[in-house]
Scaffold this motif. Structure first.
Motif, PDB file in Angstrom:
ATOM      1  N   ALA A   1       5.399 -21.827  39.348  1.00 41.83           N
ATOM      2  CA  ALA A   1       5.986 -23.146  39.117  1.00 41.83           C
ATOM      3  C   ALA A   1       5.507 -24.149  40.161  1.00 41.83           C
ATOM      4  CB  ALA A   1       7.514 -23.046  39.147  1.00 41.83           C
ATOM      5  N   ARG A   2       5.428 -23.715  41.426  1.00 38.99           N
ATOM      6  CA  ARG A   2       4.938 -24.617  42.469  1.00 38.99           C
ATOM      7  C   ARG A   2       3.483 -24.995  42.230  1.00 38.99           C
ATOM      8  NH1 ARG A   2       7.413 -21.768  47.981  1.00 38.99           N
ATOM      9  NH2 ARG A   2       9.608 -22.282  47.564  1.00 38.99           N
ATOM     10  N   TYR A   3       2.686 -24.026  41.797  1.00 37.01           N
ATOM     11  CA  TYR A   3       1.280 -24.306  41.522  1.00 37.01           C
ATOM     12  C   TYR A   3       1.142 -25.308  40.376  1.00 37.01           C
ATOM     13  CZ  TYR A   3      -3.558 -23.491  40.111  1.00 37.01           C
ATOM     14  OH  TYR A   3      -4.882 -23.650  39.759  1.00 37.01           O
ATOM     15  N   GLU A   4       1.935 -25.102  39.319  1.00 41.95           N
ATOM     16  CA  GLU A   4       1.873 -26.035  38.188  1.00 41.95           C
ATOM     17  C   GLU A   4       2.377 -27.413  38.587  1.00 41.95           C
ATOM     18  OE1 GLU A   4       4.133 -24.116  35.183  1.00 41.95           O
ATOM     19  OE2 GLU A   4       2.516 -22.722  34.607  1.00 41.95           O
ATOM     20  N   ASP A   5       3.419 -27.466  39.410  1.00 37.49           N
ATOM     21  CA  ASP A   5       3.909 -28.761  39.892  1.00 37.49           C
ATOM     22  C   ASP A   5       2.857 -29.463  40.739  1.00 37.49           C
ATOM     23  OD1 ASP A   5       6.281 -28.343  38.627  1.00 37.49           O
ATOM     24  OD2 ASP A   5       7.357 -27.638  40.411  1.00 37.49           O
ATOM     25  N   ALA A   6       2.151 -28.675  41.568  1.00 34.78           N
ATOM     26  CA  ALA A   6       1.093 -29.277  42.390  1.00 34.78           C
ATOM     27  C   ALA A   6      -0.023 -29.828  41.511  1.00 34.78           C
ATOM     28  CB  ALA A   6       0.533 -28.239  43.362  1.00 34.78           C
ATOM     29  N   LEU A   7      -0.393 -29.087  40.470  1.00 36.64           N
ATOM     30  CA  LEU A   7      -1.419 -29.579  39.552  1.00 36.64           C
ATOM     31  C   LEU A   7      -0.951 -30.842  38.843  1.00 36.64           C
ATOM     32  CD1 LEU A   7      -2.775 -26.297  37.907  1.00 36.64           C
ATOM     33  CD2 LEU A   7      -3.845 -27.674  39.696  1.00 36.64           C
ATOM     34  N   GLU A   8       0.318 -30.851  38.432  1.00 36.85           N
ATOM     35  CA  GLU A   8       0.847 -32.027  37.742  1.00 36.85           C
ATOM     36  C   GLU A   8       0.880 -33.239  38.666  1.00 36.85           C
ATOM     37  OE1 GLU A   8       4.829 -33.359  35.203  1.00 36.85           O
ATOM     38  OE2 GLU A   8       4.633 -31.338  36.048  1.00 36.85           O
ATOM     39  N   ARG A   9       1.327 -33.007  39.909  1.00 31.08           N
ATOM     40  CA  ARG A   9       1.343 -34.122  40.869  1.00 31.08           C
ATOM     41  C   ARG A   9      -0.065 -34.627  41.154  1.00 31.08           C
ATOM     42  NH1 ARG A   9       5.344 -30.921  43.473  1.00 31.08           N
ATOM     43  NH2 ARG A   9       3.743 -30.125  44.905  1.00 31.08           N
TER      44      ARG A   9
ATOM     45  N   VAL B   1       9.715 -14.202  42.577  1.00 25.01           N
ATOM     46  CA  VAL B   1       8.748 -14.789  43.515  1.00 25.01           C
ATOM     47  C   VAL B   1       7.501 -15.253  42.770  1.00 25.01           C
ATOM     48  CG1 VAL B   1       7.242 -14.283  45.465  1.00 25.01           C
ATOM     49  CG2 VAL B   1       9.607 -13.473  45.470  1.00 25.01           C
ATOM     50  N   ARG B   2       7.034 -14.422  41.846  1.00 27.87           N
ATOM     51  CA  ARG B   2       5.856 -14.784  41.067  1.00 27.87           C
ATOM     52  C   ARG B   2       6.110 -16.041  40.244  1.00 27.87           C
ATOM     53  NH1 ARG B   2       0.584 -15.366  40.263  1.00 27.87           N
ATOM     54  NH2 ARG B   2       0.029 -15.253  38.043  1.00 27.87           N
ATOM     55  N   ARG B   3       7.280 -16.126  39.614  1.00 26.00           N
ATOM     56  CA  ARG B   3       7.603 -17.306  38.813  1.00 26.00           C
ATOM     57  C   ARG B   3       7.689 -18.554  39.685  1.00 26.00           C
ATOM     58  NH1 ARG B   3      12.346 -16.108  37.581  1.00 26.00           N
ATOM     59  NH2 ARG B   3      13.455 -17.684  38.804  1.00 26.00           N
ATOM     60  N   THR B   4       8.278 -18.419  40.859  1.00 27.85           N
ATOM     61  CA  THR B   4       8.415 -19.568  41.760  1.00 27.85           C
ATOM     62  C   THR B   4       7.048 -20.065  42.219  1.00 27.85           C
ATOM     63  OG1 THR B   4      10.537 -18.703  42.523  1.00 27.85           O
ATOM     64  CG2 THR B   4       9.467 -20.374  43.892  1.00 27.85           C
ATOM     65  N   ARG B   5       6.180 -19.148  42.576  1.00 26.69           N
ATOM     66  CA  ARG B   5       4.832 -19.555  43.007  1.00 26.69           C
ATOM     67  C   ARG B   5       4.079 -20.224  41.866  1.00 26.69           C
ATOM     68  NH1 ARG B   5       2.591 -14.437  46.644  1.00 26.69           N
ATOM     69  NH2 ARG B   5       4.064 -14.700  48.398  1.00 26.69           N
TER      70      ARG B   5
ATOM     71  N   THR C   1       9.102 -13.413  34.860  1.00 28.59           N
ATOM     72  CA  THR C   1       7.845 -14.168  34.824  1.00 28.59           C
ATOM     73  C   THR C   1       7.584 -14.838  33.484  1.00 28.59           C
ATOM     74  OG1 THR C   1       6.627 -12.161  34.219  1.00 28.59           O
ATOM     75  CG2 THR C   1       6.796 -12.691  36.563  1.00 28.59           C
ATOM     76  N   GLN C   2       8.151 -14.296  32.395  1.00 21.05           N
ATOM     77  CA  GLN C   2       7.804 -14.792  31.065  1.00 21.05           C
ATOM     78  C   GLN C   2       8.972 -15.409  30.303  1.00 21.05           C
ATOM     79  OE1 GLN C   2       4.634 -14.835  30.181  1.00 21.05           O
ATOM     80  NE2 GLN C   2       4.042 -13.742  32.041  1.00 21.05           N
ATOM     81  N   LEU C   3      10.185 -15.220  30.744  1.00 22.96           N
ATOM     82  CA  LEU C   3      11.347 -15.709  30.005  1.00 22.96           C
ATOM     83  C   LEU C   3      12.036 -16.846  30.751  1.00 22.96           C
ATOM     84  CD1 LEU C   3      13.005 -12.369  28.792  1.00 22.96           C
ATOM     85  CD2 LEU C   3      11.375 -13.826  27.574  1.00 22.96           C
ATOM     86  N   PHE C   4      12.736 -17.671  29.986  1.00 23.61           N
ATOM     87  CA  PHE C   4      13.530 -18.745  30.542  1.00 23.61           C
ATOM     88  C   PHE C   4      15.015 -18.363  30.473  1.00 23.61           C
ATOM     89  CE2 PHE C   4       9.671 -20.728  28.927  1.00 23.61           C
ATOM     90  CZ  PHE C   4       9.254 -21.464  30.026  1.00 23.61           C
TER      91      PHE C   4
END
Length: 359
Positions: A127-135, A121-125, A64-67
């Motif tokens: 990321a999708r939420y941030e992508d939705a906000l960005e879009r 799963v948490r990271r994916t959700r 959740t916190q690392l790349f």
């Protein structure tokens, strides 16, 4: 308190503090947790519930916190540490020690895997939420730009219509007034007709301006317009208004003007209107001709006037707004437009071709 209890207390306190800061400094926090768990393995030498919980939270945090590649490196260290803890810890039932250790190792690996998957799963959700906000932000910005462009385009259209309506009406009124003044004593009937045209043009101009102002106060043009828009079918009436001036204008029509769509007809009408206005303004007294040829999918316009001995290339206002407006009308329909002096006659020639799509 024994040495083992003291070390365990330090490990618990240190791991608790590191978990608090795992979101702000994840790599440092996980490194501290790793060192403390190694210390736990050396000093306590027993599997504890606290150590297992901290290990699972650390596995979850890596996702959740690392790349990458940090997250996978830390996960590998966690798997190795969990296996080392199981293999080196003391277990009961010495005669079946290896079987117990295998079961515990498999359970530990399964729990770490579940924590890793939960973090993924948490990271994916997230990321999708941030992508939705960005879009959404990009879409909102695009809509704001489109609204501004639409407002600018509408203001430009209104300004162009105002220029064409008032420019033609006022110039024609001025010409008719001059003509009426010249013949008021010698030909009262002709002067009366010119004054009647002035009155009609004045009322028409007022109505046109009122319609344009109403458009500015509504969301849709169709709700504001109270009169039908002009088209090429009204060119004859437009030219007849100038029959009492010293500007002879001939009209030639080839084809059915009723077949021209309304949008194309309005653009053509405004181009002819502006061209005649320019003749009256810059070449008053010169003979002019208007030729309209209707094809299957286009209409060609040619407005030509003879020379009066004065240059028409220099406008009094220097803005050329009339020519720019005609160019924009033709361009909006994917048509062509040219305007300039005629080297053969010394006059001025305006040509436009306005296409349309078949329904």
């Amino acid at each position: 308190m024994t040495y083992e209890q003291t070390a365990y207390s330090i490990i618990v306190f240190g791991c608790s503090v590191a978990l608090i800061f795992r979101r702000m400094r994840p790599r440092l926090s996980l490194a501290v947790i790793g060192v403390l768990l190694v210390l736990h393995l050396v000093t306590v030498q027993e599997l504890t519930l606290f150590a297992g919980a901290v290990c699972l939270i650390a596995a979850y945090t890596t996702q959740t916190q690392l790349f990458a590649p940090w997250r996978w490196g830390y996960v590998a260290v966690i798997y190795v540490g969990a296996a080392a803890a199981v293999l080196t810890s003391s277990t009961p039932a010495a005669d079946t020690e290896w079987k117990v250790r295998l079961v515990i190792a498999a359970a530990a690996a399964a729990l770490v895997t579940v924590a890793v998957l939960a973090g993924t799963v948490r990271r994916t959700r997230k990321a999708r939420y941030e992508d939705a906000l960005e879009r959404a932000a990009v879409l909102e910005a695009r809509q704001a730009v489109e609204r501004r462009l639409a407002a600018v385009e509408e203001r430009t259209r209104i300004a162009r219509e105002m220029h064409d309506v008032l420019g033609h009406s006022l110039n024609t009124i001025a010409v008719q007034a001059e003509g009426a003044r010249c013949v008021i004593n010698t030909d009262p009937d002709r002067a009366d007709q010119a004054l009647a045209v002035i009155g009609r043009l004045s009322r028409t101009a007022v109505d046109d301006v009122r319609d344009l102002i109403n458009v500015l106060g509504t969301d849709h043009d169709t709700e504001a317009l109270t009169r039908p828009t002009p088209s090429l079918r009204e060119i004859g009436a437009l030219i007849s208004e100038l029959q009492h001036t010293r500007a002879p204008i001939r009209l030639h029509v080839d084809g059915d003007l009723g077949a021209v769509p309304d949008q194309v007809g309005l653009a053509g009408y405004r181009i002819v209107q502006e061209s005649i206005t320019n003749v009256l303004k810059h070449a008053y007294g010169a003979a002019a001709s208007v030729r309209i040829v209707v094809h299957d999918r286009a209409v060609d316009l040619t407005i030509h006037n003879t020379s009066t001995g004065q240059s028409q290339t220099t406008r009094r206002d220097g803005s050329h707004q009339g020519i720019i407006g005609m160019q924009e009308r033709a361009r909006a329909l994917d048509g062509t437009f040219t305007a300039g002096p005629d080297p053969n006659t010394g006059g001025w020639c305006v040509s436009a071709s306005l296409p349309w799509r078949q329904p």
